[in-house]
Structures are given as structure tokens and as C-alpha cells.
Design an enzyme around this catalytic site. Structure first.
Site, PDB file in Angstrom:
ATOM      1  N   ARG A 242       0.906  -1.137  -0.069  1.00  0.00           N
ATOM      2  CA  ARG A 242      -0.101  -0.148   0.139  1.00  0.00           C
ATOM      3  C   ARG A 242       0.892   1.184   0.063  1.00  0.00           C
ATOM      4  O   ARG A 242       0.373   2.238  -0.667  1.00  0.00           O
ATOM      5  CB  ARG A 242      -0.864  -0.035   1.423  1.00  0.00           C
ATOM      6  N   ASN A 246       1.815   5.963  -1.922  1.00  0.00           N
ATOM      7  CA  ASN A 246       2.190   7.329  -1.670  1.00  0.00           C
ATOM      8  C   ASN A 246       3.373   7.733  -2.686  1.00  0.00           C
ATOM      9  O   ASN A 246       4.015   8.834  -2.454  1.00  0.00           O
ATOM     10  CB  ASN A 246       2.857   7.341  -0.366  1.00  0.00           C
ATOM     11  N   HIS A 253       4.138  16.529   0.102  1.00  0.00           N
ATOM     12  CA  HIS A 253       3.739  16.844   1.469  1.00  0.00           C
ATOM     13  C   HIS A 253       4.586  17.964   1.845  1.00  0.00           C
ATOM     14  O   HIS A 253       4.271  18.881   2.634  1.00  0.00           O
ATOM     15  CB  HIS A 253       3.478  15.881   2.506  1.00  0.00           C
TER      16      HIS A 253
END
Length: 368
Positions: A242, A246, A253
Site C-alpha cells: 500500500r 504514496n 507533502h
């Protein structure tokens, strides 16, 4: 109507996709309810367009409801926003078996999901995403959170929705900038592990953004299918499967932090720039070809998305940006796992590179 499933055993849930589905949502919500009552949480922009039709559909299914309208924007996803929402839910007499409807983009979905994970130690929620970014990414998978001074999504929980209802027609009222920001997350699925889909994006991305309904339907269904597959394989991001979702986010970010999580740089815009930076960083480390890195940047630029520090409007030095990345919630043992790539569709996770290498790379990017 297309129906997909996020396969999580007893916590599996359906994803429904169809134009105009908001106007028929009542029949899909009713079977989930222990009592014929729900609560809708949305923001002022979305409420103007969709609160009445959604409420009408609930009323036609004999479901009563109350609604809470928040301010639009990332600032709502905060301690203050969480406090206001949880107090309202408790004041409305919410029970643990109740379902709260999150009607809006990623901010509303993240905030409502987190509130529902903690109110009375957990109640249910339904995602009704109205932005492309939320439809293809944040509404699926159960990641919920708020932002704090130290960084984005630093306080949160895994809390899966009971149902996801995607109405692609809501994209018709979305500003072009927001639509493009969501498209960055579509491109991401091609860059992770599907080079063929990235090529599809290169061919059809402009048409999708211009309003081509067939292109939008294909992109949403393909993206959600990919997200559901990855979440089912690694729900809580413990196996680095998973984590691939990102891609671009660690860089992105940092850019968001530097711009104050403001409208100067939308989340999807930051992810777009972050994906281009991740590919150029990979090329600089000899992992992938420079031509692949530039191909990624060229496509993002062609659809009007940021593709480097300059187009993202960020002039901070490498140390400053790397400092933001040091607060990333994915840091393990003092090391930040980065998603890098061996080429388009060949992303992987590594902690081989320290933040000093990232800072040096970013300093080089400032003078591109």
C-alpha cells in the site's frame, strides 16, 4: 451501474459508480441503517450543488436526516474542525450503529472518517466523494486523518467506510483546477505499476479534463479497481504494498508544508510535482532513465499541473524541504522510506537514501 468491492473479509464494502447516483442514493443507504435516520456532513461549496438532491433521495426512502455544513478548504481538517464536528454528532444523538454521510472531497471524507472512528469508540460512515481526487483515491481504503502543525495527516486512524457512492456527474461542477489536481492521482496509478495505463493517460488525459464522460468513467473505474486491489492486499500499509500509493507524496507533502497547506498549492498539485520529483530523483540515482523522468514531467506540464519546484511555486532550499520530510508519518527507525522507480510503472519502496541525499537533489532542482 458499476459495482466494485473492497475485499476485507467481514469488513468488505461496495463501491457504486454511476452518473446521477446521488439522486438515487436513498435506496442504497436504507438497507445499511438500523434506524431510518442519518447525518450528512459537507462543505458550503458542495452543499450548494448536492445537499438538496441527496436529501430529497433520502426523504423518498423514508430516511430522516440532519446536516452540518463546514467551511471549504484544508484548514477545516484540523483539531478545531474535528472538535466542532464531534460535538455536533454527539449533540445530534448519534448511536454507534448509525451511519454518517461524508458528502464532499478529500477534506470532508478524511475529517468525517476520523470523527466516526472516535465518536462513541466508533460508528459507521458512507463516502459520497464529489471531487475527482476523492473519487479515485481518498474515499477508498479507510485512511482518515486531520492535519497538525507538524505535518499533513499526522493524526488519524484506519477506519473503513460502509459504502462508497461515486457519481461522476459531480465533476461537471468542479473548477478546472480542482479537476486537474484530482487527475494527478489518476496518473499515479499508471506510474506505480501500470505503464499501459500511463500511456492511456497521455492519450486521453486532456479529453478527460475537457469533459469527456467516457474518459472520466474509464479513469475512475480503473483507478478505483487498482486502489481496491492494493488496499485488500495491504490494508494497514505493513508490507510496503500500500505504501506505493504514496508515490510522490513525501515530496508533495513537503511542498504543501512549505506553502502552508493553503490554496497556493492544492494537494493534487503537490502530488503531481512530487511524482515528477520522485522520477527525477530516481534518474539522478541511476535507477531509471532520464527520458522516463522527463516523459512524466512532460505529461503533467501538458495538462497544466506542476512538474518541478518552480511550477509549484516553491523556492525553499533543499534542507528546508527535507526537514519537512523528516516529520513524515512513514519514518521508521529514523529513516524515511521513499517511493522511487526503475521506470514508468516500476515503482518500489526503499530506505536506501538519506535525507541529505534528498536535500542535495532538491538544491539542484532549484536551479533547473
Amino acid at each position: 451501474m458499476e459495482q466494485l468491492t473492497v475485499d476485507l473479509g467481514a469488513r468488505s464494502y461496495p463501491i457504486l459508480i454511476e452518473n446521477g447516483l446521488i439522486r438515487g442514493i436513498g435506496e442504497h443507504v436504507a438497507p445499511l441503517l438500523k434506524r431510518p435516520r442519518t447525518m450528512i456532513v459537507t462543505d458550503a461549496h458542495v452543499a450548494d450543488h448536492y445537499l438538496v438532491p441527496l436529501g430529497t433521495s433520502l426523504a423518498m426512502a423514508n430516511i430522516s436526516f440532519s446536516s452540518f455544513v463546514l467551511e471549504p478548504g484544508e484548514a477545516t481538517k484540523s483539531w478545531a474542525g474535528l472538535a466542532r464536528l464531534t460535538e455536533w454528532l454527539i449533540g445530534e444523538g448519534i448511536e454507534r450503529s448509525d451511519h454518517v454521510i461524508a458528502l464532499g472531497g478529500g477534506v470532508i471524507g478524511d475529517l468525517v472518517g476520523f470523527a466516526c472512528s472516535i465518536v462513541k469508540r466508533g460508528c459507521h460512515f458512507i463516502q459520497v466523494p464529489t471531487t475527482l481526487l476523492a473519487q479515485v483515491d481518498s474515499s477508498v481504503g479507510g485512511k482518515t486523518a486531520i492535519n497538525v502543525a507538524a505535518g499533513k495527516n499526522m493524526i488519524g486512524a484506519f477506519h473503513q467506510p460502509a459504502l462508497v457512492v461515486i457519481d461522476p456527474a459531480t465533476l461537471d461542477t468542479l473548477p478546472r483546477r480542482d479537476l486537474a489536481a484530482g487527475y494527478a492521482e489518476v496518473v499515479k496509478y499508471g506510474l506505480i505499476d501500470d505503464a499501459e495505463f500511463f500511456a492511456w493517460c497521455e492519450t486521453h488525459g486532456a479529453a478527460l479534463l475537457a469533459g469527456d464522460s467516457a474518459a472520466r468513467a474509464h479513469a475512475i473505474a480503473h483507478s478505483v479497481t487498482a486502489k481496491a486491489r492494493i488496499v485488500a492486499a495491504d490494508e494497514r500499509e505493513t508490507q510496503d504494498i500500500r505504501a506505493l500509493l504514496n508515490l510522490g507524496h513525501s515530496f508533495g507533502h513537503a511542498l504543501e508544508a512549505e506553502t502552508g497547506y493553503s490554496d497556493r498549492l492544492l494537494h493534487g498539485e503537490a502530488v503531481a510535482a512530487g511524482m515528477a520529483l520522485a522520477h527525477r530523483f530516481s534518474a539522478a540515482q541511476g535507477l531509471c532513465s532520464r527520458s522516463d523522468a522527463e516523459r512524466v514531467a512532460a505529461h503533467l506540464a501538458a495538462v497544466g499541473l506542476p512538474h518541478d519546484l518552480a511550477s509549484a511555486g516553491v523556492g525553499a532550499d533543499g534542507a528546508t524541504l527535507a526537514g519537512h520530510m523528516a516529520h513524515d508519518k512513514k519514518v521508521r527507525g529514523g529513516k524515511l522510506p521513499l517511493i522511487v522507480t526503475r521506470g514508468i510503472g516500476q515503482s518500489f519502496v526503499t530506505d536506501e537514501f538519506g535525507l541529505d541525499a534528498v536535500a542535495a537533489f532538491l538544491d539542484g532542482e532549484r536551479v533547473r
